[in-house]
Design a protein around this motif. Structure first.
Motif, mmCIF file in Angstrom:
data_model
loop_
_atom_site.group_PDB
_atom_site.id
_atom_site.type_symbol
_atom_site.label_atom_id
_atom_site.label_comp_id
_atom_site.label_asym_id
_atom_site.label_seq_id
_atom_site.Cartn_x
_atom_site.Cartn_y
_atom_site.Cartn_z
ATOM 1 N N MET A 32 14.667 -10.923 5.489
ATOM 2 C CA MET A 32 13.721 -9.883 5.014
ATOM 3 C C MET A 32 12.351 -9.931 5.320
ATOM 4 O O MET A 32 11.897 -11.056 5.877
ATOM 5 C CB MET A 32 13.774 -10.702 3.535
ATOM 6 N N ILE A 33 11.721 -8.624 5.468
ATOM 7 C CA ILE A 33 10.352 -8.779 6.096
ATOM 8 C C ILE A 33 9.563 -7.893 4.826
ATOM 9 O O ILE A 33 10.127 -6.980 4.265
ATOM 10 C CB ILE A 33 10.258 -7.899 7.238
ATOM 11 N N LEU A 34 8.252 -8.323 4.617
ATOM 12 C CA LEU A 34 7.281 -7.503 3.770
ATOM 13 C C LEU A 34 6.314 -7.002 4.730
ATOM 14 O O LEU A 34 5.647 -7.705 5.432
ATOM 15 C CB LEU A 34 6.572 -8.577 2.728
ATOM 16 N N GLU A 35 6.011 -5.496 4.193
ATOM 17 C CA GLU A 35 5.162 -4.783 5.121
ATOM 18 C C GLU A 35 4.047 -4.301 3.770
ATOM 19 O O GLU A 35 4.559 -3.929 2.957
ATOM 20 C CB GLU A 35 5.584 -3.808 5.982
ATOM 21 N N MET A 36 2.750 -4.595 4.154
ATOM 22 C CA MET A 36 1.836 -3.954 3.155
ATOM 23 C C MET A 36 0.613 -3.234 3.606
ATOM 24 O O MET A 36 0.205 -3.556 4.736
ATOM 25 C CB MET A 36 1.155 -5.406 2.276
ATOM 26 N N LYS A 37 0.370 -2.393 2.754
ATOM 27 C CA LYS A 37 -0.773 -1.260 3.182
ATOM 28 C C LYS A 37 -1.700 -1.150 2.092
ATOM 29 O O LYS A 37 -1.318 -1.092 0.997
ATOM 30 C CB LYS A 37 -0.160 -0.089 3.797
ATOM 31 N N LEU A 38 -3.016 -1.195 2.414
ATOM 32 C CA LEU A 38 -3.794 -0.838 1.452
ATOM 33 C C LEU A 38 -4.491 0.708 1.497
ATOM 34 O O LEU A 38 -4.482 1.015 2.647
ATOM 35 C CB LEU A 38 -5.136 -1.669 1.216
ATOM 36 N N ALA A 39 -4.693 1.388 0.461
ATOM 37 C CA ALA A 39 -5.075 2.618 0.796
ATOM 38 C C ALA A 39 -6.684 2.642 1.092
ATOM 39 O O ALA A 39 -7.013 3.529 1.950
ATOM 40 C CB ALA A 39 -5.198 3.550 -0.769
ATOM 41 N N LYS A 40 -7.241 1.658 1.010
ATOM 42 C CA LYS A 40 -8.653 1.456 1.786
ATOM 43 C C LYS A 40 -8.727 0.033 1.964
ATOM 44 O O LYS A 40 -8.234 -0.829 1.341
ATOM 45 C CB LYS A 40 -9.911 1.887 0.856
ATOM 46 N N LEU A 41 -9.325 -0.303 2.980
ATOM 47 C CA LEU A 41 -9.506 -1.829 3.354
ATOM 48 C C LEU A 41 -10.810 -2.227 2.766
ATOM 49 O O LEU A 41 -10.850 -3.642 2.568
ATOM 50 C CB LEU A 41 -9.550 -1.981 5.056
ATOM 51 N N MET A 42 -11.521 -1.430 1.946
ATOM 52 C CA MET A 42 -12.708 -1.857 1.574
ATOM 53 C C MET A 42 -12.621 -1.219 -0.246
ATOM 54 O O MET A 42 -11.902 -0.445 -0.283
ATOM 55 C CB MET A 42 -14.080 -1.205 2.006
ATOM 56 N N MET A 43 -13.233 -2.058 -0.956
ATOM 57 C CA MET A 43 -13.068 -1.745 -2.336
ATOM 58 C C MET A 43 -14.393 -2.211 -3.235
ATOM 59 O O MET A 43 -14.827 -3.163 -2.687
ATOM 60 C CB MET A 43 -11.737 -2.661 -3.050
ATOM 61 N N GLU A 44 -14.802 -0.993 -3.856
ATOM 62 C CA GLU A 44 -15.913 -1.395 -4.520
ATOM 63 C C GLU A 44 -15.851 -2.710 -5.419
ATOM 64 O O GLU A 44 -14.845 -3.136 -5.975
ATOM 65 C CB GLU A 44 -16.404 -0.315 -5.705
ATOM 66 N N ASN A 45 -16.954 -3.580 -5.621
ATOM 67 C CA ASN A 45 -16.682 -4.742 -6.266
ATOM 68 C C ASN A 45 -16.993 -4.795 -7.726
ATOM 69 O O ASN A 45 -16.884 -5.599 -8.445
ATOM 70 C CB ASN A 45 -18.089 -5.638 -5.515
ATOM 71 N N GLU A 46 -17.562 -3.537 -8.354
ATOM 72 C CA GLU A 46 -17.556 -3.514 -9.464
ATOM 73 C C GLU A 46 -17.085 -1.883 -10.030
ATOM 74 O O GLU A 46 -17.419 -0.783 -9.217
ATOM 75 C CB GLU A 46 -19.042 -3.062 -10.065
ATOM 76 N N ASN A 47 -16.294 -1.810 -10.832
ATOM 77 C CA ASN A 47 -15.430 -0.426 -11.207
ATOM 78 C C ASN A 47 -14.733 -0.096 -9.936
ATOM 79 O O ASN A 47 -14.761 1.363 -9.632
ATOM 80 C CB ASN A 47 -16.382 0.649 -11.859
ATOM 81 N N GLY A 48 -14.388 -0.736 -8.990
ATOM 82 C CA GLY A 48 -13.551 0.002 -8.071
ATOM 83 C C GLY A 48 -12.132 -0.254 -7.989
ATOM 84 O O GLY A 48 -11.300 -0.923 -8.963
ATOM 85 N N MET A 49 -11.363 0.690 -7.221
ATOM 86 C CA MET A 49 -9.872 0.847 -7.364
ATOM 87 C C MET A 49 -9.253 0.854 -6.044
ATOM 88 O O MET A 49 -9.978 1.609 -5.068
ATOM 89 C CB MET A 49 -9.514 2.045 -8.293
ATOM 90 N N ASN A 50 -8.092 0.571 -5.941
ATOM 91 C CA ASN A 50 -7.451 0.604 -4.731
ATOM 92 C C ASN A 50 -5.863 0.604 -5.041
ATOM 93 O O ASN A 50 -5.702 0.497 -5.861
ATOM 94 C CB ASN A 50 -7.710 -0.414 -3.618
ATOM 95 N N HIS A 51 -5.088 0.931 -4.031
ATOM 96 C CA HIS A 51 -3.630 0.903 -4.210
ATOM 97 C C HIS A 51 -2.918 0.102 -2.928
ATOM 98 O O HIS A 51 -3.452 0.250 -1.828
ATOM 99 C CB HIS A 51 -3.017 2.311 -3.957
ATOM 100 N N LEU A 52 -2.073 -0.711 -3.544
ATOM 101 C CA LEU A 52 -1.518 -1.673 -2.468
ATOM 102 C C LEU A 52 0.222 -1.270 -2.293
ATOM 103 O O LEU A 52 0.761 -1.093 -3.426
ATOM 104 C CB LEU A 52 -1.472 -2.928 -2.873
ATOM 105 N N TRP A 53 0.534 -0.753 -1.343
ATOM 106 C CA TRP A 53 2.032 -0.194 -1.073
ATOM 107 C C TRP A 53 2.639 -1.416 -0.517
ATOM 108 O O TRP A 53 2.295 -1.852 0.690
ATOM 109 C CB TRP A 53 1.928 0.787 -0.160
ATOM 110 N N ILE A 54 3.712 -2.119 -1.081
ATOM 111 C CA ILE A 54 4.475 -3.101 -0.315
ATOM 112 C C ILE A 54 6.010 -2.746 -0.112
ATOM 113 O O ILE A 54 6.478 -1.981 -0.957
ATOM 114 C CB ILE A 54 4.466 -4.202 -1.594
ATOM 115 N N GLN A 55 6.303 -2.628 1.038
ATOM 116 C CA GLN A 55 7.372 -2.099 1.596
ATOM 117 C C GLN A 55 8.408 -3.471 1.889
ATOM 118 O O GLN A 55 7.873 -4.367 2.712
ATOM 119 C CB GLN A 55 7.384 -1.271 2.936
ATOM 120 N N ILE A 56 9.639 -3.387 1.476
ATOM 121 C CA ILE A 56 10.604 -4.469 1.673
ATOM 122 C C ILE A 56 11.617 -4.077 2.644
ATOM 123 O O ILE A 56 12.453 -3.096 2.513
ATOM 124 C CB ILE A 56 11.247 -5.037 0.309
#
Length: 179
Positions: free
Chosen positions: A1-25
């Motif tokens: 089994m392998i986990l692959e992970m990607k973020l929509a952005k490698l940077m995120m605002e430190n206040e009121n920031g948002m991002n998405h994490l895609w985890i593939q199995i």
């Protein structure tokens, strides 16, 4: 089994920031299919929504997956200001007797540093495919993607009463305007 992970952005605002994490199995085809559970370890100051795939979660935010489930999409966010720094998000997948952990790094930066952020279009496209497209809009030039938060948390401060009285939600106003 392998986990692959990607973020929509490698940077995120430190206040009121948002991002998405895609985890593939990626499961071993020779292995016996088993149900599994996933848990995220988030640094202080970063929160997450329930998984966007609609999988069952318990009160400890463990995500329960069937043997055929191949991905999990998570919205992560900051509300209050946290120090600008690089942080690690950990993911642990437990399937039968096997436990697998992996980390991904995200840089927390000020709003001014977000001008030249690179967006992973594959993650954005996958969010759209999941049917969450109502929370995503593209700017006129097509380079800017704005992903609206899915919910708001009321903070208690000296102006909280204003939010309660004048807050506008999707199809109406909650509270009355007083003159």
């Amino acid at each position: 089994m392998i986990l692959e992970m990607k973020l929509a952005k490698l940077m995120m605002e430190n206040e009121n920031g948002m991002n998405h994490l895609w985890i593939q199995i990626v499961r071993d085809e020779a292995a016996v299919p088993q149900k599994s559970k996933m848990h995220l370890q988030l640094p202080s100051g970063i929160s997450r929504s329930y998984n966007l795939n609609g999988y069952t979660e318990d009160e400890r935010q463990q995500i329960f997956l069937d043997a055929k489930d191949e991905e999990v999409m998570i919205e992560i966010f900051t509300q209050d200001a946290v120090p600008c720094r690089e942080v690690s998000i950990g993911v642990t997948l437990i399937s039968g007797e096997t436990s697998l952990s992996k980390e991904i790094l995200v840089q927390l930066v000020s709003e001014d540093e977000m001008d030249h952020v690179v967006i992973d279009e594959r993650v954005v496209e996958r969010i759209k495919e999941l049917g969450i497209s109502s929370t995503i809009s593209t700017g006129k030039d097509g380079d800017f993607v704005y992903i609206k938060p899915r919910y708001w948390v009321t903070r208690m401060n000296e102006y909280s009463y204003l939010e309660k009285e004048y807050r506008v939600e999707g199809n109406g106003v909650y509270g009355e305007c007083k003159s």
